[in-house]
Design an enzyme around this catalytic site. Structure first.
Site, PDB file in Angstrom:
ATOM      1  NE  ARG A  66     -10.325  -7.768   4.250  1.00  0.00           N
ATOM      2  CZ  ARG A  66      -9.609  -6.913   3.533  1.00  0.00           C
ATOM      3  NH1 ARG A  66      -8.522  -6.362   4.041  1.00  0.00           N
ATOM      4  NH2 ARG A  66      -9.969  -6.597   2.309  1.00  0.00           N
ATOM      5  CG  ASP A  77      -7.581  -4.081   8.057  1.00  0.00           C
ATOM      6  OD1 ASP A  77      -6.906  -4.711   7.240  1.00  0.00           O
ATOM      7  OD2 ASP A  77      -7.828  -2.865   7.929  1.00  0.00           O
ATOM      8  NE  ARG A  91      -4.030  -1.983   2.123  1.00  0.00           N
ATOM      9  CZ  ARG A  91      -4.012  -3.106   2.795  1.00  0.00           C
ATOM     10  NH1 ARG A  91      -3.048  -3.363   3.641  1.00  0.00           N
ATOM     11  NH2 ARG A  91      -4.973  -3.998   2.648  1.00  0.00           N
ATOM     12  CG  HIS A 108      -6.174  -0.372   5.635  1.00  0.00           C
ATOM     13  ND1 HIS A 108      -6.778  -1.586   5.810  1.00  0.00           N
ATOM     14  CD2 HIS A 108      -6.283  -0.099   4.307  1.00  0.00           C
ATOM     15  CE1 HIS A 108      -7.230  -2.025   4.648  1.00  0.00           C
ATOM     16  NE2 HIS A 108      -6.942  -1.142   3.718  1.00  0.00           N
TER      17      HIS A 108
END
Ligand code: NAD
Length: 313
Positions: free
Chosen positions: A151, A148, A85, A175
């Protein structure tokens, strides 16, 4: 209630679709540098409206964002397979330098939700630009680890055979690769995970926790490998955040916001459990973390801070 979405690729369009399907807001305006794309997404989503609550959705320009209550910032280029990222930083920071001031100029009263990656660093950039226009930092929210956390909860819920809505487990920090799964404070119905695991006769030892950690931490990489990008999870998270803002729900999300201090790290945007309502971020909850988790959170904050500095912010 008008909601603006800037960047109507997979994340922006999915967020708009989720808002429509859940009947959140009254009008959605889609803005993209590719006007044709925005028009096409608006038309496609409009055709779902007869099956749900009446809502308006259309493509528009920045001027059409006037009086928007919430603006979702999802403009950017996407993560390529295997790309971290942080590697996206430069490209998306340039896009934000163009998009954020224009959004603020046309909707100065809005709450801004940043989704573009690397989301923590771009939230810092957006908050800095917003501050120049007198917009307080609590009005700029990075989706951060909300995805997240979702998740973590869905994977734990499936393992422990309970509805993930009833799993209280958070992912904090960046993140990204350094995110921290806060196992020590995770609970279900007020009970520690060990107790639930015992009741459900499910193994949840070190090995199984490592499997869960890997599944959460690497979820995006696996999904991107399989289909190019991720968007349903974040679309769900964004629609819930918009709902919390427009209905002043004071809902808790692990979202990214400018934070004065995390251990020795100052002035960093990272995710902690925060109360989200009409004014944006209304408060931050102090999660009890054990010593190793605290260390990991500080390392995660340091990593984000490095990115912020790389941006020259
Ligand atoms: P995408 O390529 O499908 O869409 C990006 C859109 O942004 C395109 O339609 C493009 O035309 C538009 N755009 C680019 N520059 C623009 C500009 N200057 N002004 C207006 N629009 C512009 O990408 P996507 O899959 O929708 O992902 C968008 C971003 O969201 C990426 O950075 C991605 O990594 C990120 N993302 C974040 C999360 C999260 O949890 N925060 C999850 C998934 C993806």
């Amino acid at each position: 209630m008008k909601i603006g979405v800037i960047g109507t690729g997979m994340v922006g369009a999915t967020s708009a679709y989720a808002l429509i399907m859940r009947g959140i807001g009254r009008e959605i305006v889609l803005v993209d540098k590719n006007r044709e794309r925005a028009e096409a997404e608006a038309a496609d989503i409009l055709h779902a409206v007869p099956f749900v609550k009446p809502m308006l959705i259309r493509a528009g320009e920045y001027e059409d964002l006037q009086a928007a209550r919430v603006i979702v910032l999802a403009a950017g280029v996407n993560q390529k397979p295997g790309e971290s990222r942080t590697a996206l930083l430069r490209r998306n920071a340039e896009i934000f330098a163009d998009v954020v001031p224009r959004a603020i100029r046309h909707a100065p009263e809005a709450i801004f939700i940043v989704a573009t990656n690397p989301v923590d660093i771009l939230t810092y950039q957006a908050a800095a630009v917003a501050a120049q226009s007198g917009i307080a930092r609590h009005r700029v929210i990075g989706t951060g680890t909300a995805l997240d956390t979702a998740r973590f909860r869905s994977i734990l819920g499936r393992r422990l055979q309970v509805d993930s809505n009833h799993v209280h487990a958070n992912v904090l920090g960046e993140h990204g690769d350094s995110e921290v799964l806060a196992w020590s404070s995770a609970s279900i119905a007020g009970l520690p995970l060990e107790t639930i695991a015992q009741l459900q006769q499910v193994e949840l030892g070190l090995e199984q926790r490592e499997q869960v950690d890997d599944a959460v931490r690497n979820a995006a990489y696996h999904i991107i490998e399989g289909k190019g990008s991720t968007y349903y999870g974040v679309g769900g998270a964004i629609s819930s955040m918009v709902d919390a803002i427009i209905h002043n729900r004071r809902a808790i999300f692990t979202v990214s916001s400018l934070t004065a201090q995390v251990g020795p790290i100052h002035d960093v945007t990272l995710s902690l459990p925060r109360i989200v309502g009409g004014g944006g971020i209304l408060g931050t909850l102090k999660t009890p973390l054990n010593e190793p988790e605290q260390q990991l959170l500080q390392q995660s904050a340091a990593k984000i801070r490095e990115g912020i500095e790389a941006l020259g912010a």
